[in-house]
Design a protein around this motif. Structure first.
Motif, PDB file in Angstrom:
ATOM      1  N   ALA A   1      41.735  33.821  41.729  1.00  0.00           N
ATOM      2  CA  ALA A   1      41.690  34.963  42.810  1.00  0.00           C
ATOM      3  C   ALA A   1      40.996  34.477  43.986  1.00  0.00           C
ATOM      4  CB  ALA A   1      40.923  36.047  42.226  1.00  0.00           C
ATOM      5  N   ALA A   2      39.896  33.570  43.617  1.00  0.00           N
ATOM      6  CA  ALA A   2      39.159  32.909  44.780  1.00  0.00           C
ATOM      7  C   ALA A   2      40.058  32.230  45.632  1.00  0.00           C
ATOM      8  CB  ALA A   2      37.933  32.379  44.208  1.00  0.00           C
ATOM      9  N   GLU A   3      40.944  31.528  45.072  1.00  0.00           N
ATOM     10  CA  GLU A   3      41.763  30.490  45.724  1.00  0.00           C
ATOM     11  C   GLU A   3      42.666  31.247  46.579  1.00  0.00           C
ATOM     12  OE1 GLU A   3      43.431  27.830  42.845  1.00  0.00           O
ATOM     13  OE2 GLU A   3      45.394  27.780  43.915  1.00  0.00           O
ATOM     14  N   ILE A   4      43.164  32.407  46.222  1.00  0.00           N
ATOM     15  CA  ILE A   4      44.367  33.186  47.090  1.00  0.00           C
ATOM     16  C   ILE A   4      43.384  33.809  48.185  1.00  0.00           C
ATOM     17  CG2 ILE A   4      45.630  35.273  46.956  1.00  0.00           C
ATOM     18  CD1 ILE A   4      46.659  33.097  45.533  1.00  0.00           C
ATOM     19  N   LEU A   5      41.875  34.203  47.752  1.00  0.00           N
ATOM     20  CA  LEU A   5      41.235  34.950  48.914  1.00  0.00           C
ATOM     21  C   LEU A   5      40.883  34.139  50.012  1.00  0.00           C
ATOM     22  CD1 LEU A   5      38.995  37.209  46.370  1.00  0.00           C
ATOM     23  CD2 LEU A   5      40.737  37.877  48.289  1.00  0.00           C
TER      24      LEU A   5
ATOM     25  N   ARG B   1      35.694  34.482  51.534  1.00  0.00           N
ATOM     26  CA  ARG B   1      35.049  33.207  50.812  1.00  0.00           C
ATOM     27  C   ARG B   1      34.296  34.001  49.698  1.00  0.00           C
ATOM     28  NH1 ARG B   1      37.502  30.334  52.697  1.00  0.00           N
ATOM     29  NH2 ARG B   1      37.631  29.687  54.842  1.00  0.00           N
ATOM     30  N   ALA B   2      35.200  33.749  48.680  1.00  0.00           N
ATOM     31  CA  ALA B   2      34.618  34.421  47.185  1.00  0.00           C
ATOM     32  C   ALA B   2      33.859  33.336  46.312  1.00  0.00           C
ATOM     33  CB  ALA B   2      35.821  34.922  46.423  1.00  0.00           C
ATOM     34  N   GLY B   3      32.822  33.943  45.798  1.00  0.00           N
ATOM     35  CA  GLY B   3      32.241  32.832  45.003  1.00  0.00           C
ATOM     36  C   GLY B   3      32.254  33.204  43.404  1.00  0.00           C
TER      37      GLY B   3
END
Ligand SMILES: Cc1ncc(C[n+]2csc(CCOP(=O)(O)OP(=O)(O)O)c2C)c(N)n1
Lengths: 281, 316
Positions: free
Chosen positions: B209-213, B219-221
């Protein structure tokens, strides 16, 4: 006591249909407990196709007898038997274990007509069955309660708590049947957790114990009759069976506790069973 | 993130148990007629004299393990999560945890992701049940390698531990992390917009999910909260300070699990961003394949991405 040869043949035919459906639905799902479903086919057939008072078109009929599959993982055997009794279409059986199906991996009373109470956690169905029988006793009703336990299931302390309760409270409207197939998940019962002397154990807990060949429709019908006629004491029937009965590579093979047949092999086995069915024609 | 080698946490557990058993002669293993499913069969084959099958009797097994631990043995007790945390709850609470005994409970097949056996076998409440018990350590590893490290840490630690494993095969996501410290979360990825705090089978979904975001400039931690108790409260406060929102993700009920633990931590904090919980929404699961169930019960990376969009839009 006198069951006509015609009745016996009719029930034998039905056991073949039930076995075919068990093999089909587990192989389509590629999941489910094959061995312990095949071992209890005759017991379920004797109960649903003859012994019990029940109405598949009215599953909540008040006067019905009750059946609780305490060894809930044998759900395929129960579903096939319920479908062939008329509780729901046989065509629904292949949805077993798939999303949105009414036929869950373990019996779910909120979803499947004919399932009286959810089971799957071993040991618990027996208590619930006895609770039902107690309810009928104190309300003066004659409904009888049948329950099927696995022999491995007898490892659970709860089973013996229940056995004690029945004797203490003098509950007579219960017949417990043990699918004595000598197998459990990890292997042979006497190697994993020895049960013998099993008859002596139940007698010591105050039960009348009968032993039968669990694949003989005639013996099962006779002993069920006896257990009902007496109603003097709670009855346990130790049905000696073969795990995986009906499919030679599964019979007595502990690897098939929770393993299924690949589709092709399943079709072949179903065909072979059909030949046996035709012998009765 | 290496996706080539998939391994189930229960398989890693089975392997490592044999390795540890070679050196640690005090290790004893118990099963309740599920040695094959929990993979303790491997230990049983190599060290039959240190393996005990209790039969289908989880409550008794916990009590036996409790007693064994008092004479210097380190019992590893393994069964499905539903039976370890559910069936044997009172034995775990009143004998093992109450006396603070050195018993390691390794529970497999947790969550709805266990699949086709259905709701009777899907433990979606075990984190809640275990973390509420005083003295109990609760660990939920993200992949095979982390399971191995966590198992070693759990055995070194003196006291009761509950380890939550799963059935599905998972990608390896912790290969770059060498140590495992009980109670010390791993920040797998830094973020400025949203912090995803997660554990177990949901960690790789969160990374995806973080990669897609990130491709959408969000920027997702990602924080791998492998220990749910004792909880790394510092890392949670840090996330609260550094990002606008927090999202938790777990294959467990949204009641009482990791999400609840995070909310409890932030309830009196000075900085309290909104916390959105991904998890099973107070319903029983059902039979189905792991993938189908993860979709139906909204436990995928898509669900995380959608949730992040929703909260960020609301916040703007
Ligand atoms: C409380 C509980 N523990 C463990 C299991 C997992 N399990 C399912 S079937 C089984 C073995 C049961 O053996 P038995 O009762 O003899 O069944 P059968 O051989 O007739 O299939 C086990 C351990 C369970 N369903 N419930």
């Amino acid at each position: 006591m006198n069951h006509s040869p015609e009745l016996i043949v009719e029930l034998k035919r039905k056991t073949i249909k039930v076995r075919q459906e068990i093999i089909r639905m587990t192989s389509i799902a590629q999941s489910g407990h094959l061995g312990g479903s095949l071992s209890c086919v005759e017991v379920l057939a004797a109960l649903f196709f003859h012994q019990m008072r029940h109405d598949p078109h009215n599953p909540s009929w008040e006067e019905r007898d009750r059946f609780i599959l305490s060894k809930g993982h044998a759900a395929p055997a129960l579903y096939a038997t319920l479908a062939l009794s008329g509780y729901f279409p046989v065509e629904e059986l292949p949805t077993f274990r798939s999303v949105e199906s009414r036929l869950q991996g373990h019996p779910d009373s909120t979803k499947t007509p004919g399932v009286e109470i959810s089971t799957g956690s071993l040991g618990q169905g027996f208590s619930a069955a006895v609770g039902m029988a107690l309810g009928f006793k104190i309300s003066g009703r004659k409904n009888h309660v049948y329950t099927l336990l696995g022999d491995g299931e007898l490892n659970e302390g709860e089973v013996w708590e229940t056995a004690m309760f029945v004797n203490h409270h003098q509950i007579k409207g219960i017949t417990a049947i043990i699918d004595r197939n000598y197998g459990q998940n990890d292997g042979a019962t006497e190697e994993i957790m020895s049960l013998e002397p099993l008859t002596a154990k139940w007698m010591a807990f105050g039960w009348d114990v009968y032993e039968v060949n669990g694949h003989s429709i005639k013996e099962i019908l006779d002993v069920l009759d006896q257990s009902i006629q007496q109603r003097k004491k709670q009855v346990v029937i130790i049905a000696r069976t073969v795990k995986g009965k009906g499919v030679s590579i599964v019979e007595g093979n502990h690897n098939y506790h929770a393993k299924t047949l690949p589709r092709e092999l399943a079709d072949k086995v179903i065909g072979e069973l059909q030949e046996r069915f035709d012998e009765f024609e | 993130m290496s996706l080539n080698k998939l391994i189930a946490t229960r398989d890693a557990f089975g392997e490592e148990l044999v390795e540890i058993g070679k050196k640690n002669k005090n290790l004893v293993v118990l099963s309740a007629d599920l040695a094959k499913s929990t993979r303790t069969i491997e230990f049983a084959t190599v060290f039959p004299e240190r393996f005990f099958n209790a039969g289908v009797a989880e409550q008794n097994m916990m009590g036996i393990a409790a007693g064994l631990s008092t004479s210097g043995f380190v019992p590893i007790v393994s069964t499905l999560a539903i039976f370890a945390a559910g069936r044997a709850y009172d034995q775990v609470r009143n004998t093992i945890a109450h006396s603070r005994l050195n018993v390691k409970i390794v529970a497999t097949h947790s969550g709805v992701s266990m699949g086709k056996d259905g709701s009777s076998h899907q433990s979606i409440e075990d984190i809640a049940l275990m973390r509420v018990i005083p003295h109990m350590v609760v660990i939920s590893p993200a992949d095979g390698p982390e399971t191995k490290k966590a198992l070693r840490s759990a055995i070194e630690y003196e006291g009761p531990v509950y380890m939550r494993l799963g059935r599905p095969e998972l990608p390896v996501v912790t290969q770059h992390i060498n140590s495992f410290n009980i109670g010390k979360a791993d920040v797998l990825q830094e973020g400025t917009d949203v912090s995803i705090i997660t554990c177990g089978i949901m960690v790789h979904q969160a990374l995806k999910a973080a990669e897609i975001l990130s491709s959408q400039n969000i920027r997702a931690g990602v924080i791998n909260m492998h220990t749910i108790k004792p909880l790394d409260v510092e890392v949670i406060h840090q996330a609260a300070r550094s990002t606008l929102v927090i999202l938790t993700a777990e294959d467990h009920s949204i009641i009482g699990g990791l999400g609840s633990a995070v909310l409890e931590t932030l309830s009196c904090a000075n900085i309290r961003p909104p916390v959105y919980r991904i998890g099973v929404r107070d319903v029983f699961g059902e039979s189905g394949s792991t993938d189908q169930l993860m979709k139906k019960y909204e436990l995928t990376w898509e669900n995380i991405v959608q949730a992040v969009h929703k909260i960020l839009n609301r916040n703007n």
